[in-house]
Design a protein around this motif. Structure first.
Motif, short mmCIF file in Angstrom:
data_model
loop_
_atom_site.label_atom_id
_atom_site.label_comp_id
_atom_site.label_asym_id
_atom_site.label_seq_id
_atom_site.Cartn_x
_atom_site.Cartn_y
_atom_site.Cartn_z
N GLN A 1 -12.96 11.67 57.64
CA GLN A 1 -13.76 12.58 56.82
C GLN A 1 -13.17 12.74 55.43
O GLN A 1 -13.90 12.86 54.44
CB GLN A 1 -13.87 13.95 57.50
CG GLN A 1 -14.85 14.90 56.82
CD GLN A 1 -16.26 14.35 56.77
OE1 GLN A 1 -16.81 13.92 57.78
NE2 GLN A 1 -16.86 14.36 55.59
N THR A 2 -11.85 12.71 55.34
CA THR A 2 -11.20 12.80 54.03
C THR A 2 -11.63 11.63 53.14
O THR A 2 -11.95 11.82 51.96
CB THR A 2 -9.67 12.79 54.18
OG1 THR A 2 -9.27 13.94 54.95
CG2 THR A 2 -8.98 12.83 52.82
N PHE A 3 -11.66 10.43 53.72
CA PHE A 3 -12.14 9.29 52.93
C PHE A 3 -13.59 9.50 52.50
O PHE A 3 -13.94 9.29 51.33
CB PHE A 3 -12.04 7.99 53.73
CG PHE A 3 -12.76 6.85 53.06
CD1 PHE A 3 -12.14 6.11 52.07
CD2 PHE A 3 -14.08 6.54 53.38
CE1 PHE A 3 -12.80 5.08 51.41
CE2 PHE A 3 -14.75 5.51 52.74
CZ PHE A 3 -14.11 4.77 51.75
N LEU A 4 -14.45 9.91 53.43
CA LEU A 4 -15.87 10.08 53.12
C LEU A 4 -16.09 11.15 52.05
O LEU A 4 -16.98 11.01 51.20
CB LEU A 4 -16.64 10.45 54.40
CG LEU A 4 -16.67 9.36 55.48
CD1 LEU A 4 -17.24 9.92 56.78
CD2 LEU A 4 -17.49 8.15 55.01
N ASP A 5 -15.27 12.18 52.07
CA ASP A 5 -15.41 13.25 51.07
C ASP A 5 -14.98 12.78 49.68
O ASP A 5 -15.53 13.21 48.67
CB ASP A 5 -14.56 14.46 51.47
CG ASP A 5 -15.11 15.19 52.69
OD1 ASP A 5 -16.29 14.99 53.01
OD2 ASP A 5 -14.34 15.94 53.33
#
Length: 358
Positions: free
Chosen positions: A99-103
């Motif tokens: 999720q950190t990457f996607l954000d």
């Protein structure tokens, strides 16, 4: 291509790879070497194009070439990692990391990831965080051609020296302002915020640009002095500020972001100048060219863009496989060694395929 520069690109990548595999704390300086090289190569191209091409063609050809060179691989990686992150998240495999990457990916998609990196909202992610430097490069590509076109030939030296002084001046100004007003929207560690901002690296590009038209006096003597003085200054600063100089032995006195003793102000200038003198000797006096022209180094330099883009994610995934599956039977040092070898081989294979197909 000028003999030796592909090999130097390879060295720059290997330095970055070494810090991301926990082997060399000063490996981050590979990015500074990339910046100085970019300043030299791009400025040389722009000055040649300015001399022979009309203004419209100058911009069209430069930006067209940059588009074809940079964007296909860049956006392929972002799309690939978006798909992989969504898939792994659906499998509940390290969902927070995915999720950190996607954000953060949208910031990279519009080339402002370095500003996000410098912000208080930044979270580390090996899937993307090295993209800050690609944002800095792209911002340089946007504004530098305009400055080169608008600057008369007789004032080029002033432009290059202005960029060199501008980088140092910005770091001083930022530090003074931060001391007066902490700027909570930036990263709480001032040195890290400075590290990612594009103006911090103006002197790297300025030194590289200076190399295209002007000479260094007694460059071999300068390099010899810098080779001794630079680590002495680094270790001395560490000792005076921390009481120990061995705490950053593998950093040669210049640990990541150089947070102590004002190194985040003057350290960049010294390192960038050291690399500028080194590049000058390679291109003008063929120093180290025989070594740098080794076929393996030349090849790694040729695919260095892909190596840089893919390597951090490959290192992370290789590490998860090794430590999750067999970590209990290995010491940390053994695990890191195996991770380094496997991730290097995989990165070279992926970057090679990417070079030929993208």
């Amino acid at each position: 291509m000028i003999p030796g520069l592909d090999g130097l690109r390879a060295i720059a990548f290997l330095l970055v790879f070494a810090i991301h595999t926990d082997y060399l704390n000063c490996g981050w300086v590979g990015v500074q070497l990339f910046f100085v090289l970019s300043g030299f190569l791009i400025t040389g191209i722009l000055l040649d194009m300015k001399e022979y091409l009309p203004k419209k063609e100058y911009y069209a050809k430069f930006y067209g070439r940059r588009f074809l060179r940079i964007f296909p691989l860049y956006y392929f990686y972002l799309l690939l990692m978006t798909d992989i992150s969504n898939w792994l998240k659906s499998l509940a495999y390290r969902p927070q990391k995915m999720q950190t990457f996607l954000d953060q990916a949208p910031y990279a998609a519009i080339y402002v990831y370095n500003f996000f990196y410098a912000s208080a909202s930044f979270e580390h992610t090996p899937l993307l965080e090295h993209f800050w430097s690609l944002s800095v490069e792209e911002q340089f590509y946007i504004f530098w051609p305009l400055l080169i076109m608008l600057t008369p030939k007789k004032h080029l030296k002033k432009l290059f020296i202005g960029a060199i002084l501008g980088g140092l001046g910005f770091r001083i100004l930022y530090t003074v302002v931060y001391k007066i007003y902490p700027m909570p929207f930036f990263h709480e560690n001032m040195a890290i915020a400075l590290y990612a901002l594009p103006f911090t690296h103006l002197d790297a590009f300025g030194f590289g640009a200076f190399l295209t038209r002007y000479e260094f006096k007694k460059p071999k003597l300068q390099l010899a002095i810098l080779a001794v003085l630079t680590p002495l200054l680094g270790f001395g600063t560490r000792y005076l500020t921390t009481g120990s100089w061995t705490d950053t032995l593998s950093g040669l006195g210049y640990p990541f972001a150089m947070p102590k003793g004002g190194q985040y102000i003057w350290g960049y200038t010294i390192l960038n100048y050291l690399f500028a003198v080194l590049i000058y000797l390679i291109i003008r006096e063929k120093l180290f060219v025989r070594f740098l022209e080794h076929p393996w180094l030349r090849y790694l330099g040729k695919i260095s863009y892909g190596l840089y883009v893919y390597h951090f994610a490959v290192i992370w995934f290789a590490g998860r496989v090794i430590f999750d599956l067999v970590g209990g039977n290995l010491t940390y040092a053994q695990g890191v060694f195996i991770q380094t070898i496997i991730s290097f081989i995989i990165t070279v294979l992926i970057a090679s395929a990417s070079y030929y197909f993208l």
